[in-house]
Scaffold this motif. Structure first.
Motif, PDB file in Angstrom:
ATOM      1  N   ALA A  28      -9.627 -16.001  23.028  1.00 22.30           N
ATOM      2  CA  ALA A  28      -8.053 -16.248  23.210  1.00 22.30           C
ATOM      3  C   ALA A  28      -7.468 -17.679  22.695  1.00 22.30           C
ATOM      4  CB  ALA A  28      -7.573 -16.033  24.672  1.00 22.30           C
ATOM      5  N   LYS A  42       1.187 -16.127  12.705  1.00 16.39           N
ATOM      6  CA  LYS A  42       1.436 -15.530  14.139  1.00 16.39           C
ATOM      7  C   LYS A  42       2.066 -14.377  14.136  1.00 16.39           C
ATOM      8  CE  LYS A  42       2.552 -16.848  18.951  1.00 16.39           C
ATOM      9  NZ  LYS A  42       2.992 -18.180  19.555  1.00 16.39           N
ATOM     10  N   TYR A  46       0.380 -11.045  16.406  1.00 19.02           N
ATOM     11  CA  TYR A  46       1.018 -11.072  17.682  1.00 19.02           C
ATOM     12  C   TYR A  46       2.374 -10.431  17.742  1.00 19.02           C
ATOM     13  CZ  TYR A  46      -2.547 -14.434  19.190  1.00 19.02           C
ATOM     14  OH  TYR A  46      -3.539 -15.252  19.718  1.00 19.02           O
ATOM     15  N   ASN A  47       2.552  -9.445  18.661  1.00 24.85           N
ATOM     16  CA  ASN A  47       3.768  -8.957  18.552  1.00 24.85           C
ATOM     17  C   ASN A  47       4.735  -9.825  19.453  1.00 24.85           C
ATOM     18  OD1 ASN A  47       3.063  -6.303  18.108  1.00 24.85           O
ATOM     19  ND2 ASN A  47       2.226  -5.915  20.001  1.00 24.85           N
ATOM     20  N   GLY A  50       3.836 -11.436  22.659  1.00 27.72           N
ATOM     21  CA  GLY A  50       2.814 -12.294  22.792  1.00 27.72           C
ATOM     22  C   GLY A  50       1.450 -11.671  22.846  1.00 27.72           C
ATOM     23  N   ASN A  51       1.490 -10.300  22.882  1.00 28.00           N
ATOM     24  CA  ASN A  51       0.176  -9.637  22.872  1.00 28.00           C
ATOM     25  C   ASN A  51      -0.549  -9.321  21.510  1.00 28.00           C
ATOM     26  OD1 ASN A  51       0.141  -9.221  25.687  1.00 28.00           O
ATOM     27  ND2 ASN A  51       1.405  -7.664  25.495  1.00 28.00           N
ATOM     28  N   LEU A  52      -1.647  -9.456  21.346  1.00 31.81           N
ATOM     29  CA  LEU A  52      -2.365  -8.930  19.812  1.00 31.81           C
ATOM     30  C   LEU A  52      -1.763  -7.862  19.404  1.00 31.81           C
ATOM     31  CD1 LEU A  52      -5.797 -10.289  20.112  1.00 31.81           C
ATOM     32  CD2 LEU A  52      -4.079 -11.166  18.624  1.00 31.81           C
ATOM     33  N   ARG A  53      -1.423  -7.718  17.994  1.00 31.85           N
ATOM     34  CA  ARG A  53      -1.103  -6.398  17.389  1.00 31.85           C
ATOM     35  C   ARG A  53      -2.063  -5.565  17.610  1.00 31.85           C
ATOM     36  NH1 ARG A  53       3.837  -6.217  15.115  1.00 31.85           N
ATOM     37  NH2 ARG A  53       4.797  -8.137  14.636  1.00 31.85           N
TER      38      ARG A  53
END
Lengths: 90, 144
Positions: A28, A42, A46-47, A50-53
């Protein structure tokens, strides 16, 4: 510093670098350092929340972090992290 | 951007893309475009792959796994080329990208979509994701 390998479609955001040195005690933090160095990357990783796509896959060595400790997977100084997108559509 | 970007592709490569879409029908077929970006973007080879989605979803979804991605990248390196895009088919649907296509799209890549109607490849169009990820922008295909 760990080495993070960048897939072809994202290299235009890393000055064409295929590998980037990143700081971080875990995956992370390494990903955070990556997008801090290359902010235009970014939104593609990231969505908005704030989460990874979902297409982002991360491997430490040959192991998918899903089979390790996820984003909390620790990294040593010589770690090699590989970012590989799942390619999907409909 | 829409008027400036272009994808050059050989007739042979396009024929292979159409054949792959027809072979996969009624499922979606997919693979990578290998080539170079040197002023213009040229497709020099294709790397067809097996659709890794589960049986029930293959008619309207495709998936290329990380392992297949790595195989394609190695093949591109072996040929002195790069991965420059993805092709896939839309069985019995138009060759326009879906919202699902956009959600999963990578920047930079060209996305060639072929409409396959009743098992016959009809036409391909190519698209690139806009920088803000809000839409696909069509790029002209030039067949060499």
């Amino acid at each position: 510093m760990a080495i993070l390998k960048i897939p072809t479609p994202l290299r235009s955001y890393t000055n064409s670098q295929a590998e980037v040195s990143v700081r971080g005690a875990n995956v992370a933090e390494a990903m955070g350092d990556l997008v801090e160095k290359f902010p235009t990357l970014k939104p593609h990783l990231y969505n908005n929340d704030g989460n990874l796509r979902p297409f982002v896959n991360l491997f430490v060595g040959e192991n998918n972090i899903k089979d390790l400790q996820g984003l909390e997977t620790p990294l040593d100084e010589n770690a090699r992290v590989i970012l590989i997108p799942s390619i999907a559509g409909g | 951007m829409a008027n400036k970007v272009m994808l050059k592709i050989s007739k042979d490569a396009l024929t292979q893309i159409h054949a792959h879409g027809e072979q996969a029908y009624p499922d979606e077929g997919a693979g990578f475009l290998l080539g170079m970006e040197n002023g213009s973007r040229d497709v020099q080879a294709i790397f067809p792959l097996t659709n890794s989605r589960e049986d029930s979803a293959r008619h309207n979804r495709y998936l290329i796994t990380p392992n297949d991605y790595l195989k394609a990248e190695l093949e591109a390196e072996r040929l002195g080329l790069s991965l420059i895009g993805v092709f896939h088919s839309h069985p019995d649907h138009p060759n326009r990208p879906s919202e699902f296509d956009r959600d999963w799209a990578q920047p930079f890549f060209s996305y060639v979509i072929t409409s396959v109607q009743s098992g016959k490849a009809i036409e391909s169009r190519s698209w690139r994701l806009s920088e803000d990820r809000s839409q696909f922008i069509e790029e002209r295909i030039q067949i060499n």
